[in-house]
Motif scaffolding. Structure first.
Motif, short mmCIF file in Angstrom:
data_model
loop_
_atom_site.label_atom_id
_atom_site.label_comp_id
_atom_site.label_asym_id
_atom_site.label_seq_id
_atom_site.Cartn_x
_atom_site.Cartn_y
_atom_site.Cartn_z
N LEU A 41 0.94 -1.45 -0.09
CA LEU A 41 -0.32 -0.03 0.49
C LEU A 41 0.67 1.39 0.32
O LEU A 41 1.67 1.50 0.65
CB LEU A 41 -0.38 0.29 1.42
CG LEU A 41 -1.80 -0.61 1.50
CD1 LEU A 41 -2.44 -0.90 2.58
CD2 LEU A 41 -2.88 -0.57 0.93
N VAL B 289 1.85 3.58 4.15
CA VAL B 289 1.90 2.45 5.02
C VAL B 289 2.82 1.52 4.47
O VAL B 289 3.48 1.07 4.29
CB VAL B 289 0.10 1.33 4.16
CG1 VAL B 289 0.09 0.80 5.75
CG2 VAL B 289 -0.66 1.87 3.61
N ASP C 235 2.17 -1.65 9.47
CA ASP C 235 0.26 -1.21 9.60
C ASP C 235 -0.29 -2.19 9.09
O ASP C 235 -1.54 -2.94 9.47
CB ASP C 235 0.10 0.20 8.96
CG ASP C 235 0.83 1.25 9.69
OD1 ASP C 235 0.70 1.71 11.54
OD2 ASP C 235 0.81 2.86 9.68
N ILE C 236 0.35 -2.77 8.00
CA ILE C 236 -0.04 -3.83 7.23
C ILE C 236 0.00 -5.24 7.56
O ILE C 236 -1.57 -5.86 8.15
CB ILE C 236 0.74 -4.17 5.13
CG1 ILE C 236 0.58 -3.07 5.24
CG2 ILE C 236 0.25 -5.43 5.14
CD1 ILE C 236 1.26 -3.13 3.53
N LEU D 143 -3.18 -5.06 9.94
CA LEU D 143 -4.28 -4.64 8.99
C LEU D 143 -4.65 -6.38 8.45
O LEU D 143 -5.53 -6.95 9.09
CB LEU D 143 -4.52 -4.47 7.42
CG LEU D 143 -4.92 -3.23 6.77
CD1 LEU D 143 -3.79 -2.68 6.02
CD2 LEU D 143 -6.41 -2.58 7.44
N LEU E 220 -4.67 -6.04 -0.38
CA LEU E 220 -4.53 -4.49 0.77
C LEU E 220 -5.26 -3.69 -0.05
O LEU E 220 -5.30 -3.28 1.34
CB LEU E 220 -3.86 -4.83 0.31
CG LEU E 220 -1.81 -6.16 1.27
CD1 LEU E 220 -0.82 -5.83 1.42
CD2 LEU E 220 -2.33 -6.54 2.88
N ASN E 221 -4.82 -3.48 -0.49
CA ASN E 221 -6.64 -2.10 -1.08
C ASN E 221 -7.26 -2.25 -1.30
O ASN E 221 -7.87 -1.24 0.27
CB ASN E 221 -5.77 -1.78 -1.59
CG ASN E 221 -3.94 -1.20 -2.65
OD1 ASN E 221 -4.04 -0.53 -2.42
ND2 ASN E 221 -4.38 -2.08 -3.44
N ASN F 118 -6.78 -3.09 3.62
CA ASN F 118 -7.26 -1.31 3.95
C ASN F 118 -8.63 -0.53 3.80
O ASN F 118 -9.27 0.17 5.39
CB ASN F 118 -6.28 -0.68 3.49
CG ASN F 118 -5.62 0.63 3.82
OD1 ASN F 118 -5.81 0.54 5.60
ND2 ASN F 118 -5.79 1.95 3.20
N TYR F 119 -9.39 0.01 3.11
CA TYR F 119 -10.39 0.16 2.95
C TYR F 119 -12.03 0.57 4.14
O TYR F 119 -12.31 0.74 3.83
CB TYR F 119 -11.03 0.39 0.48
CG TYR F 119 -12.47 0.85 0.97
CD1 TYR F 119 -12.77 2.07 0.89
CD2 TYR F 119 -13.26 -0.61 0.58
CE1 TYR F 119 -13.96 2.66 0.86
CE2 TYR F 119 -14.76 0.25 0.57
CZ TYR F 119 -15.32 1.42 0.84
OH TYR F 119 -16.53 2.48 0.53
N ASN G 293 -9.74 0.94 7.72
CA ASN G 293 -9.62 2.18 7.91
C ASN G 293 -10.46 3.43 6.63
O ASN G 293 -10.95 4.44 6.98
CB ASN G 293 -8.13 2.71 7.43
CG ASN G 293 -7.79 1.42 8.81
OD1 ASN G 293 -7.90 1.18 9.15
ND2 ASN G 293 -6.63 1.42 8.17
#
Length: 413
Positions: free
Chosen positions: A2, A5, A9-10, A13, A168-169, A172-173, A176
């Protein structure tokens, strides 16, 4: 990775995620016995092997433990659990559970096919579609177990779709983003090869999945129209675990029942009542569809799909398939293979090696056709052996924008 990021942080997630694969299907339509997930796709690696590699790679890179859950059917459960023993040393927690089994209904009498429920008659039962996931997952105890472990989200997809990797996108959406959807369906642009795929519609102010089986015959052509319905469901689904628990416990899960008629080998016509996992979309708050690239939809339903994945069109890296950089445009070729190629064993016998397809646009093969080693196919290639004729494509042949028909046998002397 990402943008903006960091790896920590990943990891946070991924710590919230559970990956679920639908593993209830048999490979019978492709002439294979046992679970479809153990069909070899590339370099003797099966769907299950590649899935395990994907998850293990994620866990290794980010120092996490994303679990893999397999929803089996009574058809695949025993064989799958035997196969799983070979992954004892793989760094992936694997859980399995079995979906429900329902009684097939005689189409003439509307009564169950068997009267004695103790009779060991496999053909009298069926797994009721992947829409059964939510209740079966809840009943298995795994849903609560993962919630207790601090997991919050699932990513659900078909095990034969090798494009369905953890994105991951999207994760993340969901975690977050400002919308916090409880359910996300990945959709992708429809092509003429996808006219039967379910689509999203707005109905009674809710986002709803419309499947072709629900469309009256007079409207099927309209449903298949690419201009009217431009996207279709990939069956890559993301869900909130707490929301799934709430919907089940409050009896709020609404899914349309699909009537699936079948003709059994024993000569009886039956009906199966099934549901689709994506149909649950209207039961969740803030649910939405996300349009994803076609590369996230690589299912293997026929030997023509297998041909593409086995070829040099795709590179494999840690179980992930990506379209080769050598291909100058991002679309995949349209491939139609005749009935002689339907069964995997027959298909493999007819290719001494898988042809070079990097510059192929369209391939149609019909009749008794055999391919030698190191064949290259470019542009549009049509090979038709008439009834009673045989065509052998010699080793090292280049076919570019060619039509081959009739009878062609090159014999070694």
């Amino acid at each position: 990775m990402l943008p903006n990021v960091n790896a920590e942080d990943i990891s946070k997630l991924l710590d919230k995620l559970v990956v679920v694969k639908l593993n209830g299907g048999l490979g019978t339509s492709m002439g294979c016995k046992g679970p479809k997930s153990v069909i070899s796709v590339r370099n003797d690696l099966t769907f299950l092997d590649l899935t395990m590699q994907q998850i293990q790679h994620l866990n290794n890179i980010y120092g996490v433990s994303v679990p893999l859950v397999l929803m089996n059917s009574f058809n695949t459960d025993d064989d799958t659990n035997k196969v799983l023993k070979k992954y004892a040393n793989v760094r992936v927690q694997v859980h399995t559970f079995c979906q429900s089994q329902y009684l097939r209904i005689n189409r003439e009498t509307f009564t169950p096919l068997v009267k004695d429920l103790k009779a060991n008659d496999h053909e009298a039962y069926y797994p009721p579609g992947h829409g059964n996931f939510y209740e079966a997952f809840y009943n298995s105890g795994l849903l609560q177990k993962f919630i207790d472990q601090g997991k919050e989200y699932i990513f659900l997809s078909n095990i034969d779709n090798l494009g369905a990797t953890v994105d991951l996108n999207i994760l993340n959406y969901i975690v977050n983003g400002s919308q916090k959807p409880e359910f996300v369906m990945e959709v992708t642009d429809k092509t003429r090869a996808d006219v039967k795929g379910g689509t999203l519609i707005q109905y009674q102010s809710k986002l709803t999945l419309l499947e072709i089986a629900q469309v009256p015959k007079d409207y099927v052509d309209e449903f298949k129209s690419i201009s009217k319905f431009r996207i279709f469901n990939t069956n890559n689904l993301w869900g909130n675990l707490a929301a799934i628990k709430r919907v089940i416990e409050n009896n709020e899960l609404e899914m349309e029942v699909i009537v699936n008629p079948k003709h059994l080998d024993r000569g009886v016509d039956v009906i199966q009542l099934e549901t689709a996992a994506g149909a649950a979309i209207k039961s969740f708050r803030g649910a939405c569809g996300i349009n994803v690239p076609r590369s996230r939809f690589l299912p293997v339903k026929k030997s023509s799909d297998l041909l593409l994945l086995m070829s040099n069109l795709y590179d494999i890296n840690f179980g992930n398939l990506t379209l080769s950089d050598d291909r100058s445009f991002p679309t995949t070729p349209l491939v139609k293979l005749g009935s002689q190629f339907d069964k995997v064993n027959d298909f493999l016998k007819r290719f001494q090696s898988i042809p070079d397809l990097i510059e192929l646009d369209h391939l149609t093969v019909s009749g008794d056709v055999w391919f030698g080693r190191d064949v290259t196919l470019k542009g549009t290639v049509i090979i038709i052996a008439n009834h009673g004729d045989r065509i052998d494509i010699p080793p090292g042949t280049l076919l570019e924008n060619k039509i081959v028909s009739g009878n062609l046998r090159i014999l070694d002397h």
